[in-house]
Design a protein around this motif. Structure first.
Motif, PDB file in Angstrom:
ATOM      1  N   TYR A  47      -4.593   5.832  47.584  1.00 55.79           N
ATOM      2  CA  TYR A  47      -5.310   7.411  47.081  1.00 55.79           C
ATOM      3  C   TYR A  47      -6.252   7.875  48.079  1.00 55.79           C
ATOM      4  O   TYR A  47      -6.722   8.885  48.215  1.00 55.79           O
ATOM      5  CB  TYR A  47      -6.417   6.985  45.929  1.00 55.79           C
ATOM      6  CG  TYR A  47      -7.100   6.002  46.011  1.00 55.79           C
ATOM      7  CD1 TYR A  47      -8.400   6.616  46.637  1.00 55.79           C
ATOM      8  CD2 TYR A  47      -7.437   4.654  45.862  1.00 55.79           C
ATOM      9  CE1 TYR A  47      -9.774   5.669  47.015  1.00 55.79           C
ATOM     10  CE2 TYR A  47      -8.607   3.831  45.894  1.00 55.79           C
ATOM     11  CZ  TYR A  47      -9.848   4.508  46.471  1.00 55.79           C
ATOM     12  OH  TYR A  47     -10.649   3.709  46.631  1.00 55.79           O
ATOM     13  N   GLU A  53      -8.587   2.053  50.299  1.00 55.21           N
ATOM     14  CA  GLU A  53      -8.137   2.910  49.253  1.00 55.21           C
ATOM     15  C   GLU A  53      -7.195   2.809  48.629  1.00 55.21           C
ATOM     16  O   GLU A  53      -6.059   3.601  49.144  1.00 55.21           O
ATOM     17  CB  GLU A  53      -8.496   4.309  50.020  1.00 55.21           C
ATOM     18  CG  GLU A  53      -9.878   4.809  50.445  1.00 55.21           C
ATOM     19  CD  GLU A  53     -10.216   6.014  51.072  1.00 55.21           C
ATOM     20  OE1 GLU A  53     -11.247   6.560  50.847  1.00 55.21           O
ATOM     21  OE2 GLU A  53      -9.145   6.420  51.714  1.00 55.21           O
ATOM     22  N   LYS A  54      -6.930   1.671  47.958  1.00 53.54           N
ATOM     23  CA  LYS A  54      -5.559   1.540  47.155  1.00 53.54           C
ATOM     24  C   LYS A  54      -6.106   1.026  45.727  1.00 53.54           C
ATOM     25  O   LYS A  54      -7.302   0.668  45.511  1.00 53.54           O
ATOM     26  CB  LYS A  54      -4.986   0.194  47.895  1.00 53.54           C
ATOM     27  CG  LYS A  54      -4.370   0.600  49.130  1.00 53.54           C
ATOM     28  CD  LYS A  54      -3.684  -0.565  49.899  1.00 53.54           C
ATOM     29  CE  LYS A  54      -3.080  -0.291  51.228  1.00 53.54           C
ATOM     30  NZ  LYS A  54      -3.814   0.388  52.299  1.00 53.54           N
ATOM     31  N   LEU A  55      -4.844   1.288  44.806  1.00 56.09           N
ATOM     32  CA  LEU A  55      -5.318   0.700  43.304  1.00 56.09           C
ATOM     33  C   LEU A  55      -4.024   0.022  43.055  1.00 56.09           C
ATOM     34  O   LEU A  55      -3.105   0.275  43.376  1.00 56.09           O
ATOM     35  CB  LEU A  55      -5.804   1.894  42.689  1.00 56.09           C
ATOM     36  CG  LEU A  55      -4.680   3.077  42.447  1.00 56.09           C
ATOM     37  CD1 LEU A  55      -3.845   2.786  41.232  1.00 56.09           C
ATOM     38  CD2 LEU A  55      -5.542   4.508  42.304  1.00 56.09           C
ATOM     39  N   LYS A  81      -9.717  -5.560  44.179  1.00 56.86           N
ATOM     40  CA  LYS A  81      -9.020  -5.285  42.796  1.00 56.86           C
ATOM     41  C   LYS A  81      -8.359  -6.713  42.601  1.00 56.86           C
ATOM     42  O   LYS A  81      -8.110  -6.823  41.119  1.00 56.86           O
ATOM     43  CB  LYS A  81      -8.255  -4.052  43.020  1.00 56.86           C
ATOM     44  CG  LYS A  81      -7.093  -4.084  44.155  1.00 56.86           C
ATOM     45  CD  LYS A  81      -6.389  -2.856  44.068  1.00 56.86           C
ATOM     46  CE  LYS A  81      -5.515  -3.049  45.324  1.00 56.86           C
ATOM     47  NZ  LYS A  81      -4.446  -3.849  45.473  1.00 56.86           N
ATOM     48  N   PRO A 101      -9.102   0.164  40.808  1.00 58.63           N
ATOM     49  CA  PRO A 101      -9.088   0.549  42.396  1.00 58.63           C
ATOM     50  C   PRO A 101     -10.036  -0.562  43.185  1.00 58.63           C
ATOM     51  O   PRO A 101     -10.916  -0.984  42.551  1.00 58.63           O
ATOM     52  CB  PRO A 101      -9.690   1.907  42.331  1.00 58.63           C
ATOM     53  CG  PRO A 101     -10.399   1.704  40.838  1.00 58.63           C
ATOM     54  CD  PRO A 101      -9.790   0.756  39.836  1.00 58.63           C
ATOM     55  N   TYR A 103     -12.193  -0.255  46.822  1.00 53.86           N
ATOM     56  CA  TYR A 103     -12.981   0.713  47.391  1.00 53.86           C
ATOM     57  C   TYR A 103     -13.634   0.291  48.654  1.00 53.86           C
ATOM     58  O   TYR A 103     -13.608  -0.909  48.840  1.00 53.86           O
ATOM     59  CB  TYR A 103     -13.944   1.351  46.466  1.00 53.86           C
ATOM     60  CG  TYR A 103     -14.905   0.567  45.768  1.00 53.86           C
ATOM     61  CD1 TYR A 103     -16.112  -0.093  46.429  1.00 53.86           C
ATOM     62  CD2 TYR A 103     -14.703   0.279  44.467  1.00 53.86           C
ATOM     63  CE1 TYR A 103     -16.873  -0.907  45.652  1.00 53.86           C
ATOM     64  CE2 TYR A 103     -15.346  -0.681  43.854  1.00 53.86           C
ATOM     65  CZ  TYR A 103     -16.559  -1.005  44.377  1.00 53.86           C
ATOM     66  OH  TYR A 103     -17.238  -2.060  43.582  1.00 53.86           O
ATOM     67  N   GLN A 117     -14.763   8.122  46.632  1.00 51.98           N
ATOM     68  CA  GLN A 117     -13.518   7.401  46.616  1.00 51.98           C
ATOM     69  C   GLN A 117     -13.091   7.184  45.160  1.00 51.98           C
ATOM     70  O   GLN A 117     -11.859   7.256  44.956  1.00 51.98           O
ATOM     71  CB  GLN A 117     -13.892   5.862  47.193  1.00 51.98           C
ATOM     72  CG  GLN A 117     -13.903   6.025  48.822  1.00 51.98           C
ATOM     73  CD  GLN A 117     -14.016   4.599  49.434  1.00 51.98           C
ATOM     74  OE1 GLN A 117     -14.698   3.838  49.093  1.00 51.98           O
ATOM     75  NE2 GLN A 117     -13.208   4.604  50.818  1.00 51.98           N
ATOM     76  N   ALA A 121      -9.582   8.089  43.518  1.00 50.25           N
ATOM     77  CA  ALA A 121      -8.754   6.880  42.757  1.00 50.25           C
ATOM     78  C   ALA A 121      -8.218   7.370  41.389  1.00 50.25           C
ATOM     79  O   ALA A 121      -7.074   7.444  41.103  1.00 50.25           O
ATOM     80  CB  ALA A 121      -9.524   5.550  42.966  1.00 50.25           C
TER      81      ALA A 121
END
Length: 270
Positions: A47, A53-55, A81, A101, A103, A117, A121
């Protein structure tokens, strides 16, 4: 706010709960088992450009009823996560797609940047899953989902229109006491940011609905934070309630997210 109280002790959940130092490793192992159990998990959806910065999205069988979000805690300083996949099960079993998510952690990001962030997300997750949106978060994650419903939110109007409710579990809603803790060597809060990032000190969006949920066996400061949030926003015409859950401590209180029939899942999903 004064430094007369022992604020380090007031926020020290690890010292308050015996054996809790082993919990991160336990959660990580349990999350890995859950992801390998046959549930459909779409991992590492970007994201943003930063490494964290991933979900992930845990998908239900069939068309999702909507998007449920769980934002993890760890005092904005630790965890990610993959520790929390298994906590999607209650919502997934009830037919919701669940976004989890990660962060950027402090001190590599300020809390105000983490708030931005999470808004990004949620926007990316909402593009992938249609229908209503329910938010939840634990501890620092509770802070972050409450921030999404403040009048200065970074969420776009189209996403806000879909949010039905936010569930802050053991959330941190007044950050000013953290200025008096050793954690602030990592958080780098000053009074201006602590005030600006405290949901309890903001006006909620019109029609905001929020539940502050906290374990009855938690440190008194966490019970105060939950009660404060509900009281402050109730006085500003949001729909709020505070639930003090039995004798649960800061870490056992979230276990009910795994159970689709639990009162906590009912509060989350309605």
């Amino acid at each position: 706010m004064t430094a007369g109280r022992d604020w380090n002790r007031a926020f020290d959940n690890m010292a308050h709960v015996a054996g809790s130092a082993q919990l991160p490793a336990h959660w990580a192992a349990e999350g890995a088992v859950y992801r390998a159990s046959g549930v459909r998990v779409e991992q590492d959806i970007a994201y943003g450009d930063a490494p964290r910065e991933k979900l992930d999205i845990v998908w239900p069988k069939g068309t999702p009823k909507g998007l449920a979000v769980f934002v993890h805690g760890g005092y904005w300083m630790r965890l990610e996560k993959a520790h929390w996949s298994q906590f999607a099960e209650g919502a997934r079993a009830r037919g919701w797609a669940v976004a989890l998510p990660s962060y950027t952690l402090t001190p590599n990001a300020r809390i105000s940047q983490i708030t931005q962030q999470i808004a990004r997300a949620l926007t990316v997750a909402a593009e992938r899953v249609a229908g209503p949106i329910r938010l939840s978060g634990h501890s620092a994650g509770g802070h972050l989902v409450a921030r999404m419903l403040c009048q200065d939110t970074a969420l776009p109007a189209a996403v806000l229109a879909r949010i039905e409710h936010a569930l802050s579990i053991s959330g941190l809603h007044d950050l000013r006491p953290l200025l008096h803790t050793g954690m602030n060597e990592t958080l780098h809060l000053d009074m201006a940011e602590a005030t600006a990032e405290s949901p309890a000190l903001h006006r909620p969006l019109p029609g905001a609905r929020l539940t502050a949920w906290v374990g009855g066996g938690e440190l008194p400061e966490f019970i105060r934070q939950a009660q404060l949030m509900a009281m402050m926003w109730d006085g500003l015409d949001a729909q709020t309630r505070c639930v003090v859950d039995s004798v649960h401590h800061h870490f056992s209180v979230i276990e009910a997210l795994k159970d689709p029939q639990s009162p906590l899942c009912d509060a989350f999903l309605g």
